[in-house]
Structures are given as structure tokens and as C-alpha cells.
Design an enzyme around this catalytic site. Structure first.
Site, PDB file in Angstrom:
ATOM      1  N   ARG A  70       0.667  -1.162  -0.138  1.00 44.33           N
ATOM      2  CA  ARG A  70       0.099   0.119   0.021  1.00 44.33           C
ATOM      3  C   ARG A  70       0.710   1.189   0.000  1.00 44.33           C
ATOM      4  NH1 ARG A  70      -3.925  -0.997   4.999  1.00 44.33           N
ATOM      5  NH2 ARG A  70      -1.998  -2.047   5.902  1.00 44.33           N
ATOM      6  N   LYS A 177       3.080 -20.014   6.420  1.00 40.77           N
ATOM      7  CA  LYS A 177       2.300 -20.481   7.633  1.00 40.77           C
ATOM      8  C   LYS A 177       1.639 -19.324   8.273  1.00 40.77           C
ATOM      9  CE  LYS A 177       5.346 -20.951  11.449  1.00 40.77           C
ATOM     10  NZ  LYS A 177       4.646 -20.105  12.465  1.00 40.77           N
ATOM     11  N   HIS A 207       9.911 -22.839   6.823  1.00 43.62           N
ATOM     12  CA  HIS A 207      11.241 -22.475   6.850  1.00 43.62           C
ATOM     13  C   HIS A 207      12.420 -23.459   7.548  1.00 43.62           C
ATOM     14  CE1 HIS A 207      10.413 -20.316  10.358  1.00 43.62           C
ATOM     15  NE2 HIS A 207      11.892 -20.923  10.744  1.00 43.62           N
ATOM     16  N   LYS A 211      16.443 -26.118   6.663  1.00 41.83           N
ATOM     17  CA  LYS A 211      17.714 -25.863   7.567  1.00 41.83           C
ATOM     18  C   LYS A 211      18.503 -27.106   7.319  1.00 41.83           C
ATOM     19  CE  LYS A 211      15.948 -22.780  10.967  1.00 41.83           C
ATOM     20  NZ  LYS A 211      16.809 -21.615  10.885  1.00 41.83           N
ATOM     21  N   GLU A 245      12.333 -20.498  22.417  1.00 40.64           N
ATOM     22  CA  GLU A 245      12.659 -19.280  22.115  1.00 40.64           C
ATOM     23  C   GLU A 245      13.067 -18.559  23.463  1.00 40.64           C
ATOM     24  OE1 GLU A 245      10.479 -17.906  18.279  1.00 40.64           O
ATOM     25  OE2 GLU A 245       9.068 -18.717  19.462  1.00 40.64           O
ATOM     26  N   ASP A 264       1.140 -22.301  16.124  1.00 41.04           N
ATOM     27  CA  ASP A 264       2.033 -21.461  15.453  1.00 41.04           C
ATOM     28  C   ASP A 264       3.267 -22.434  15.258  1.00 41.04           C
ATOM     29  OD1 ASP A 264       3.326 -19.143  14.744  1.00 41.04           O
ATOM     30  OD2 ASP A 264       4.471 -19.025  16.572  1.00 41.04           O
ATOM     31  N   HIS A 269       6.164 -26.937  12.102  1.00 42.44           N
ATOM     32  CA  HIS A 269       7.664 -27.173  12.670  1.00 42.44           C
ATOM     33  C   HIS A 269       7.862 -28.423  13.070  1.00 42.44           C
ATOM     34  CE1 HIS A 269       7.938 -23.296  11.041  1.00 42.44           C
ATOM     35  NE2 HIS A 269       8.111 -22.476  11.978  1.00 42.44           N
ATOM     36  N   LYS A 367       7.736 -19.818  24.372  1.00 46.31           N
ATOM     37  CA  LYS A 367       8.437 -18.373  24.492  1.00 46.31           C
ATOM     38  C   LYS A 367       8.926 -17.923  26.048  1.00 46.31           C
ATOM     39  CE  LYS A 367       6.064 -16.487  20.447  1.00 46.31           C
ATOM     40  NZ  LYS A 367       7.313 -16.504  19.701  1.00 46.31           N
TER      41      LYS A 367
END
Length: 515
Positions: A70, A177, A207, A211, A245, A264, A269, A367
Site C-alpha cells: 500500500r 504458515k 522454513h 535448514k 525461544e 504456531d 515445524h 517463548k
């Protein structure tokens, strides 16, 4: 119109056998259209990966990139944003000559997803690139956008003719995703995209599958004879798959709340890592052969007993992280005080197969944990008999084979060894393989490999729709149970997760590997 750019590898050796791996695979003439070009993913991963591919000589001279967003940008504004992203985040050294060649093919088309005029302008832009840069009418559309915008974008691609192509051209669409938020939405999303693109033209990006260490799971298993004989229930006690994480949700409150850690990370994954770890040897490493073995595993996964005992969800509270005091999830900007979205999830699964019957697979993600780490760990059974005094082996644990996906990609083998000295004392030691120490070339970023595979049309590392649906069939019952029965358990930031996760393992006489 200038001729299409030839394959660089073919120029280097016209008689080259395509099975010869000594020369790199080089993408052919093409245009990559990047929707969502102003987002963090584009700035931190995609634009740097495109530059790194160009720097490695894996993109043809006429390769072109169009950003769509945009913003009221001209081409030079987009190029400046890309330049800054490359300088800050590229893996390979910056070279002015590479940048100049790459930037000449960078263009920007402003517009809204619902604006037919903007997509007509996009259609004109790619046709002009066909004529000026010899891109051959080959277009890849990267949808780095919220799933709610997919219907608008793919319908606009069809209406504007951008999805149409001749027999000697191709169109591909790349989807980030999440692939839906449950089975029903995944089926609906698939229906929308399939109205415009056939399955072989749809590339679903995970992704983690790009790896090096993830791909090395297959190489280590099937290129060596020393591991496969013990890769089964007779020797493996259990498997732990972890993605931890040390960061919070950052500025992702709008996306993350209501999604949570399981949707998530586990649905995509970690279940993909489980499939690659547990699959049987494929007949070849073609996309279809690998996919069929993964599908067999995902079809055989079953939940274990009472979901209240075999699953855990947690939510980080305030604490200390890296020497700094950090907020709890409910205090993050944009998060409702009543949110029950989990930031930690752990589940116990089993696989109904001859190889894995009775072997638990523990998956966890969270997390604000003590450190960042992603790994697959096979924990082996204890030796049936130890001809030592109990004090000689009191510090001896279980043998383990650990694939470190990130950071410090590599493989660790843990085993018992005698401590130097006159007495017989056995302790755990590690034998370590690290990519950075064993190879002169650093590992490419996952997005480099995956973007190149999209442009070449090589799909082994991309999950197909059946894999997505099977993953949701595994996770949906857990999500439904959590929604009805349990608030997340609180855990302090900077720790190892909720106590209930340790209890899940201790109930069966096991423990999580320390991060």
C-alpha cells in the site's frame, strides 16, 4: 523480445549430466512478486536471501523482483528499503556489482489487495519485464500476508490474467504458515487457492525444512550404516523435539493472541520434524517418495490417553531475561487481560508402527524460556547390565543422539566414558559435529534454499495439502480439549517452562533435556 536467459550451469558445461552435483543448481528466467514486502519477514529474511542467492551466482542476470504494498513508493524507494535490509541482514559479504545488477530488476507496484486497477498495473509490469529482461513469462507470487487476505489476492491474480500461462511458462504461488487455524479452515484455504493454482504449483513454506540440520537427519540415517540398526523401539527409549525461544511475542500481538504456541509451531515445524525423524527409508529422494513416507507417519500418529495428563499449556509471567526484567504475556501491548492463549505447549504422542510401537515422542515449544534452541534428541535405553559398582556410574545418564537445528547447527552424540585416573569411574561425554567447523562454506539460510527451490520448481521440502490436513487432525482434539478444560499454567520468564511440563515427564520416569 530478447531471448530467455540460458541455464548458467548448462553454459559452463553443455554436456553436464543433471545428476552431477559438482555444479550448483541455477534458477532460470523468472519474476518473483512479493506481496507483503513492507513486513518484517521480507526485510529480515526474504530480501537478504534473494541478495545472497544472487551473490552466490544462483540467480540469472535477468531475474526480477516486484514488491506490492500500500505504500506510495516509487521504484527507487523500494530499492533503498531493499538496500538497507540487505546491508543489515545478508549472510554473504556485500558486493556493489552484485547489488547493481540485482537492483536493476527491482520494481514496485503500489496498491490495495482489493483494487483491480493495482493488479492490472502489476500485470503490465511483469509483461514489461518479460520484454526488457527476458524473464520468459515465468512468475512466482509470494504471499507474505495474513491468511485472511489470500482469497482477495488469488482471485485478483486470476481476474487480471496473472495466473494464466502458456505451456512453456509457469506460475507458482508461495504460501507462508499458518495454513489455516484448524482442519476446517485449512480445507477452506486449500479450496480457495486450488480454484486458481493446481497443487503442483502451490509451495507451502515451512522454513525449518530448509535448514541444513533438518535435511541432515535424512543424510545421517540413510547414508550411514551405523545408525539405522538402532533407530527403533528396541534401542530408543523416547524422542524429544524442542523449539525454545528466549524472546516474547514482540510486536506480534495481533497475530499471536488466539493462535498460540501449538498452532504456531507444533502443527507445522515440530510435526514435520517428527515425520522426518520417524519415517521409513524412501525409495528415492524425489518429492513424491519422501512425501509418501511422511504421510504414512503422520497417519500413524495417535494421542496418548487422557489429554489432561499427556498435554501441557503454559503462559509466561513476568521475570528476568538476559539480565533485564521483562513483562508477562498478559501485560504485553495489545493482549487482553483475560487471554488464555498459550505461549508454551508440550504434548506426548505415539506412532502406531512396528518400528516405533511404545516409544513416546515428546514435543515442546515455548517463548521466554532460558535460551533459544531447536533440537531433535533420540534418548536411548539404558544398558541392560552394568558390570560396575553403583558408585562408578552414578553420574552416567542415557546415551543420546541430538540434532541441533539452531543455533550452532550440528549433531551431538552423548555416551559414557572412563574418567582418567586409577579408579573405574564412568561419566557422560559428548562427541560433537558442528557445520561451522567441518565445512569451509557456511550453511545457507533456510529461505535461500527454499526460494531457490521455488524458482527451480523443486518441491521436496514443501509440505503438501495432505500433510497439512493430517497435522491438524492430530492437533485439533488437543485444542478443543484446552478450550473447554484448562487455562494455561503460569511460568516465569527466563526459566524452563511450567512445572506441569516436568510432571508430565516425571510421571513416566523421564525428564526434559536441559536447554
Amino acid at each position: 523480445m530478447p531471448p530467455a536467459q540460458p541455464d548458467l550451469a548448462q553454459l559452463l558445461n553443455p554436456l553436464r549430466d543433471p545428476r552431477d552435483k559438482r555444479l550448483p543448481r541455477v534458477a532460470g528466467p523468472s519474476v518473483l512478486v512479493l506481496f507483503g514486502v513492507t513486513g518484517d519477514l521480507s526485510r529480515k529474511k526474504l530480501l537478504p536471501a534473494i541478495y545472497d542467492l544472487a551473490n552466490r551466482g544462483l540467480l540469472p542476470p535477468g531475474f526480477s523482483l516486484i514488491g506490492f504494498a500500500r505504500r506510495d513508493w516509487a521504484d527507487q524507494d523500494f530499492r533503498q528499503v531493499a538496500y538497507e535490509a540487505v546491508k543489515e541482514h545478508a549472510r554473504t559479504p556485500f558486493r556493489e556489482d552484485v547489488w547493481q545488477q540485482l537492483s536493476q530488476g527491482m520494481h514496485f507496484v503500489p496498491g490495495e489487495f482489493g483494487d483491480p486497477g493495482a493488479f492490472d498495473a502489476l500485470a503490465m509490469a511483469v509483461k514489461e519485464l518479460d520484454e526488457s529482461r527476458g524473464t520468459g513469462g515465468n512468475y512466482a507470487f509470494y504471499l507474505s500476508i495474513p491468511p485472511s487476505a489470500f482469497p482477495q489476492v488469488v482471485q485478483q491474480l486470476r481476474r487480471s490474467g496473472l495466473a494464466d500461462h502458456a505451456d512453456d511458462q509457469w506460475r507458482r504461488v508461495v504460501i507462508e504458515k499458518p495454513f489455516g487455524h484448524d482442519l476446517a479452515s485449512a480445507l477452506e484455504l486449500n479450496k480457495i487457492v486450488h480454484e486458481v493454482f493446481p497443487e503442483e504449483s502451490i509451495f507451502r513454506i515451512d522454513h525449518y525444512l530448509g535448514k541444513e540440520t533438518v535435511q541432515n537427519i535424512l543424510a545421517l540415517r540413510f547414508a550411514n550404516t551405523m545408525f539405522e540398526p538402532i533407530w527403533n523401539r528396541s534401542y530408543v527409549d523416547h524422542v524429544q523435539i524442542t523449539m525454545a525461544e528466549d524472546i516474547g511475542i514482540g510486536g506480534r500481538a495481533g497475530y499471536y493472541d488466539g493462535i498460540g504456541a501449538a498452532r504456531d509451531v507444533i502443527q507445522n515445524h515440530l510435526l514435520q520434524l517428527l515425520a522426518l525423524t520417524a519415517m521409513e527409508e524412501p525409495t528415492s529422494f524425489s518429492a513424491e517418495a519422501v512425501r509418501q513416507e511422511k504421510i504414512k507417519i503422520l497417519s500413524s500418529v495417535r494421542l496418548h490417553g487422557d489429554l489432561g495428563l499427556s498435554t501441557v499449556r503454559g503462559q509466561y509471567a513476568a521475570g528476568w531475561q538476559g539480565g533485564q526484567q521483562v513483562k508477562g504475556y498478559l501485560d504485553e501491548d495489545g493482549i487482553p487481560a483475560t487471554s488464555i492463549t498459550e505461549t508454551y505447549a508440550a504434548i506426548r504422542l505415539e506412532i502406531d508402527s512396528r518400528r516405533w510401537a511404545g516409544v513416546p515422542f515428546y514435543l515442546r515449544t515455548g517463548k521466554r524460556l532460558s535460551r533459544r534452541a531447536t533440537e531433535v534428541a533420540l534418548q536411548f535405553q539404558r544398558a541392560p547390565h552394568l558390570p560396575f559398582a553403583s558408585t562408578d556410574t552414578e553420574e552416567l545418564g542415557q546415551n543420546a543422539l541430538v540434532f541441533r537445528v539452531q543455533p550452532d547447527e550440528g549433531v551431538t552424540v552423548r555416551f559414557g566414558s572412563k574418567v582418567p585416573g586409577t579408579s573405574m569411574e564412568v561419566r557422560d561425554v559428548n562427541m560433537d559435529f558442528a557445520y561451522g567447523e567441518s565445512f569451509t562454506e557456511s550453511s545457507p539460510e533456510a529461505y535461500e534454499r527454499l526460494l531457490l527451490d521455488v524458482l527451480i520448481g523443486d518441491p521436496p521440502l514443501f509440505p503438501r495439502q495432505e500433510e497439512v490436513e493430517l497435522s491438524w487432525m492430530i492437533l485439533d482434539p488437543i485444542e478443543e480439549y484446552w478450550a473447554k478444560n484448562r487455562r494455561p499454567d503460569a511460568y516465569k520468564s527466563g526459566g524452563y517452562g511450567p512445572e506441569s511440563a516436568d510432571t508430565l515427564m516425571a510421571r513416566e520416569g523421564r525428564a526434559w533435556r536441559r536447554l
